[in-house]
Design an enzyme around this catalytic site. Structure first.
Site, PDB file in Angstrom:
ATOM      1  N   GLY A 231       9.585  -5.975   1.210  1.00 34.85           N
ATOM      2  CA  GLY A 231       9.402  -5.885  -0.238  1.00 34.85           C
ATOM      3  C   GLY A 231       8.225  -6.678  -0.768  1.00 34.85           C
ATOM      4  N   GLU A 274      10.924  -8.415   6.954  1.00 35.16           N
ATOM      5  CA  GLU A 274      10.669  -7.051   7.391  1.00 35.16           C
ATOM      6  C   GLU A 274       9.668  -6.345   6.491  1.00 35.16           C
ATOM      7  OE1 GLU A 274      14.520  -5.525   8.996  1.00 35.16           O
ATOM      8  OE2 GLU A 274      14.149  -4.309   7.222  1.00 35.16           O
ATOM      9  N   PRO A 275       8.487  -6.899   6.374  1.00 38.02           N
ATOM     10  CA  PRO A 275       7.522  -6.321   5.440  1.00 38.02           C
ATOM     11  C   PRO A 275       6.816  -5.099   6.016  1.00 38.02           C
ATOM     12  CG  PRO A 275       6.573  -8.205   6.547  1.00 38.02           C
ATOM     13  CD  PRO A 275       7.977  -8.087   7.066  1.00 38.02           C
ATOM     14  N   GLY A 276       6.635  -4.098   5.200  1.00 39.25           N
ATOM     15  CA  GLY A 276       5.836  -2.937   5.583  1.00 39.25           C
ATOM     16  C   GLY A 276       4.544  -2.929   4.784  1.00 39.25           C
ATOM     17  N   ARG A 277       4.713  -2.726   3.485  1.00 38.71           N
ATOM     18  CA  ARG A 277       3.561  -2.587   2.601  1.00 38.71           C
ATOM     19  C   ARG A 277       2.562  -3.745   2.730  1.00 38.71           C
ATOM     20  NH1 ARG A 277       4.052   0.186  -2.005  1.00 38.71           N
ATOM     21  NH2 ARG A 277       6.307  -0.149  -1.919  1.00 38.71           N
ATOM     22  N   TYR A 317       6.093   8.371  -7.579  1.00 41.57           N
ATOM     23  CA  TYR A 317       6.537   7.152  -8.281  1.00 41.57           C
ATOM     24  C   TYR A 317       5.636   6.783  -9.457  1.00 41.57           C
ATOM     25  CZ  TYR A 317       8.021   6.446  -3.347  1.00 41.57           C
ATOM     26  OH  TYR A 317       8.487   6.597  -2.071  1.00 41.57           O
ATOM     27  N   CYS A 346      -1.241  23.557  -5.483  1.00 47.46           N
ATOM     28  CA  CYS A 346      -0.874  24.460  -6.563  1.00 47.46           C
ATOM     29  C   CYS A 346       0.350  23.958  -7.334  1.00 47.46           C
ATOM     30  CB  CYS A 346      -0.619  25.837  -5.962  1.00 47.46           C
ATOM     31  SG  CYS A 346      -0.569  27.096  -7.199  1.00 47.46           S
ATOM     32  N   GLU A 347       0.223  22.797  -7.943  1.00 45.84           N
ATOM     33  CA  GLU A 347       1.271  22.237  -8.803  1.00 45.84           C
ATOM     34  C   GLU A 347       0.586  21.381  -9.855  1.00 45.84           C
ATOM     35  OE1 GLU A 347       4.920  20.531  -7.615  1.00 45.84           O
ATOM     36  OE2 GLU A 347       4.981  21.560  -5.686  1.00 45.84           O
ATOM     37  N   TYR A 375       2.561   3.809   3.278  1.00 38.40           N
ATOM     38  CA  TYR A 375       3.208   4.981   2.689  1.00 38.40           C
ATOM     39  C   TYR A 375       2.186   6.026   2.258  1.00 38.40           C
ATOM     40  CZ  TYR A 375       6.883   1.495   2.726  1.00 38.40           C
ATOM     41  OH  TYR A 375       7.758   0.519   3.130  1.00 38.40           O
TER      42      TYR A 375
HETATM   43  N1  LLP Z   1      13.237  -2.775   5.454  1.00 39.36           N
HETATM   44  C1  LLP Z   1      13.987  -1.764   4.984  1.00 39.36           C
HETATM   45  C2  LLP Z   1      15.380  -1.653   5.399  1.00 39.36           C
HETATM   46  C3  LLP Z   1      13.422  -0.845   4.082  1.00 39.36           C
HETATM   47  O1  LLP Z   1      14.167   0.139   3.598  1.00 39.36           O
HETATM   48  C4  LLP Z   1      12.070  -0.985   3.706  1.00 39.36           C
HETATM   49  C5  LLP Z   1      11.459  -0.038   2.775  1.00 39.36           C
HETATM   50  C6  LLP Z   1      11.329  -2.051   4.250  1.00 39.36           C
HETATM   51  C7  LLP Z   1      11.947  -2.927   5.118  1.00 39.36           C
HETATM   52  C8  LLP Z   1       9.872  -2.277   3.946  1.00 39.36           C
HETATM   53  O2  LLP Z   1       9.635  -2.449   2.603  1.00 39.36           O
HETATM   54  P1  LLP Z   1       8.169  -2.910   2.099  1.00 39.36           P
HETATM   55  O3  LLP Z   1       7.904  -4.284   2.646  1.00 39.36           O
HETATM   56  O4  LLP Z   1       7.195  -1.927   2.591  1.00 39.36           O
HETATM   57  O5  LLP Z   1       8.276  -2.907   0.614  1.00 39.36           O
HETATM   58  N2  LLP Z   1       7.582   4.902  -0.151  1.00 39.36           N
HETATM   59  C9  LLP Z   1       7.707   3.802  -1.098  1.00 39.36           C
HETATM   60  C10 LLP Z   1       8.326   2.589  -0.485  1.00 39.36           C
HETATM   61  C11 LLP Z   1       9.677   2.853   0.124  1.00 39.36           C
HETATM   62  C12 LLP Z   1      10.230   1.662   0.807  1.00 39.36           C
HETATM   63  C13 LLP Z   1      11.579   1.917   1.347  1.00 39.36           C
HETATM   64  N3  LLP Z   1      12.094   0.885   2.165  1.00 39.36           N
HETATM   65  C14 LLP Z   1       6.332   3.505  -1.685  1.00 39.36           C
HETATM   66  O6  LLP Z   1       5.381   4.190  -1.338  1.00 39.36           O
HETATM   67  O7  LLP Z   1       6.209   2.602  -2.517  1.00 39.36           O
END
Ligand code: LLP
Length: 418
Positions: A231, A274-277, A317, A346-347, A375
């Site tokens: 997050g 658990e960071p993704g973004r 979003y 086409c939207e 993402y």
């Molecule tokens: N862990 C779990 C269990 C999750 O569901 C998620 C994201 C993460 C970690 C990583 O979250 P982050 O650090 O990336 O915020 N597609 C959306 C974001 C969906 C995230 C869903 N879960 C976007 O483009 O903003």
């Protein structure tokens, strides 16, 4: 390049020895471009978040599963989470060991669960019924459980994953039932995890979530890890001077909470985030090309190949991504105007940047959509039978390499070959 509106990428020397015009010429448009140095920097920042020693960063690979990026993340010493057998599969290919992968399952079949178990990957289950299923297929095994401590956060209601109105995690009211199932199947609960939602820019809700999940953790005396989820936000409004998340301050607060809890629990367990973004968003720019401009009933449209098949976030979003412009031609004037940058799908919702005041964009200009590394490609599609773009990596020495080729038309036929 003759002219550019590109302060953010210039400051970072984002394109290394190349530039957006050359990259598009060589690899085609649209194009995802990633910068290895920035990716490594983000990994290191989070690895150093706290001083507590047993601290692991699990990169949430759903944000970007490009194989070469995964390899870089692995080299930086991060572990990964997975949300599907497909993610486990690609992570193993990237060189992660099974024990470096945490499978966070959500409503999965017995076969899917078994795939992870057979691969030697730790599984976290998301409901009592899935814990039962795990017990039935893997009696005597080790398992983790995702809790929903009732706290949520996020940049859009669709990405708030904790709290009382979401499908995720187990309600802590059921702790006794969990213990019963664990006993019944002789399971060992070694980890608990949560994820309250995506994109916070100040740490209050994250810390609050951590405290609640630690309260839950205190109910179980044999844990090896607690995973607080991702997050961590990034500033999507850099062109307006948006501040970064204050990691130093967050880390300090976190350290205090962790050490106090460990002292009470009596065991220095592992804590994971658990960071993704945060890891990948800023290392990616999506390049596209302006093919037309027009005024429709007082609104100016810049028509491009940046459809929502390539980047869904704005459509899904209402997300904001800063925009840069790169041009072969010198600009005669520094006129700015309000435009909508739209794609070729086409939207009518196919708008990647809405009502932006930007220097005039001319046909043939290259458009850069910033902070598109998370993402982006992973949510792209072949909608309208459009081809997904190539991905290019700017290496640390500034050289560019292709890390995934563009779809070709024959790819659209691949699944009919049986
Ligand atoms: N862990 C779990 C269990 C999750 O569901 C998620 C994201 C993460 C970690 C990583 O979250 P982050 O650090 O990336 O915020 N597609 C959306 C974001 C969906 C995230 C869903 N879960 C976007 O483009 O903003």
């Amino acid at each position: 390049m003759q002219w550019s509106f590109a302060e953010v990428t210039e400051k970072e020397n984002f394109y290394g020895n190349s530039n957006p015009l050359e990259l598009v010429e060589e690899y085609g448009s649209p194009l995802y471009v990633y910068n290895e140095r920035i990716l490594r920097e983000r990994c290191r920042e989070l690895k150093n978040l706290v001083s507590y020693p047993n601290f692991v960063v699990n990169y949430s690979a759903k944000a970007n599963t490009n194989l070469e990026l995964l390899k870089v993340v692995k080299e930086e010493g991060l572990q990964v989470d997975a949300m599907s057998p497909g993610e486990i599969f690609i992570e193993l290919k990237a060189g992660f060991e099974p024990e470096e992968i945490l499978y966070i399952s959500n409503n999965v079949s017995a076969e899917e669960l078994q795939y992870a178990i057979d691969a030697g990957v730790m599984v976290s289950v998301d409901s009592l019924s899935q814990l039962e299923l795990f017990g039935q297929t893997n009696e005597g095994g080790e398992v983790a459980i995702r809790f929903n401590p009732g706290v949520g956060a996020g940049h859009h209601e669709k990405v708030v994953t904790g709290g009382k109105k979401t499908k995720f995690g187990v309600d802590p009211r059921y702790i006794d039932d969990i213990k019963e199932i664990l006993n019944k199947y002789n399971l060992r609960l070694i980890g608990i995890n949560q994820h309250i939602g995506s994109l916070f820019m100040e740490g209050d809700s994250y810390i609050e979530g951590i405290k609640s999940v630690l309260d839950i953790a205190s109910n179980f005396d044999d844990l090896e890890f607690v995973d607080f989820g991702g997050g961590f936000g990034i500033p999507y409004h850099k062109q307006d001077g948006q501040e970064r998340l204050d990691l130093a301050q967050l880390g300090e607060r976190l350290d205090k909470v962790l050490r106090a809890w460990v002292a009470e629990y009596g065991k220095e367990i592992t804590f994971k985030i658990e960071p993704g973004r945060y890891i990948v968003a800023e290392c990616g720019v999506l390049l596209g090309q302006a093919y037309s401009t027009k005024v429709n009933y007082d609104r100016k449209y810049v028509g491009s190949d940046l459809g929502f098949n390539v980047l869904m976030r704005p459509m899904l979003y209402e997300s904001h991504h800063d925009v840069e412009i790169y041009s072969k031609e010198d600009r005669a004037s520094d006129k700015k105007e309000e435009v909508l940058i739209v794609g070729n799908i086409c939207e009518s919702g196919d708008i990647i940047a809405k009502n932006r005041v930007l220097p005039e964009i001319l046909e043939g200009d290259i458009i850069g959509i910033l902070d598109a590394g998370a993402y982006g490609y992973v949510m792209s599609s072949n909608y309208n039978q459009r081809l997904r773009p190539a991905e290019v990596l700017i290496k640390e020495d500034g050289e560019d390499i292709l890390v995934r080729r563009r779809d070709i038309l024959e790819d659209l036929m691949r699944n009919y070959e049986f």
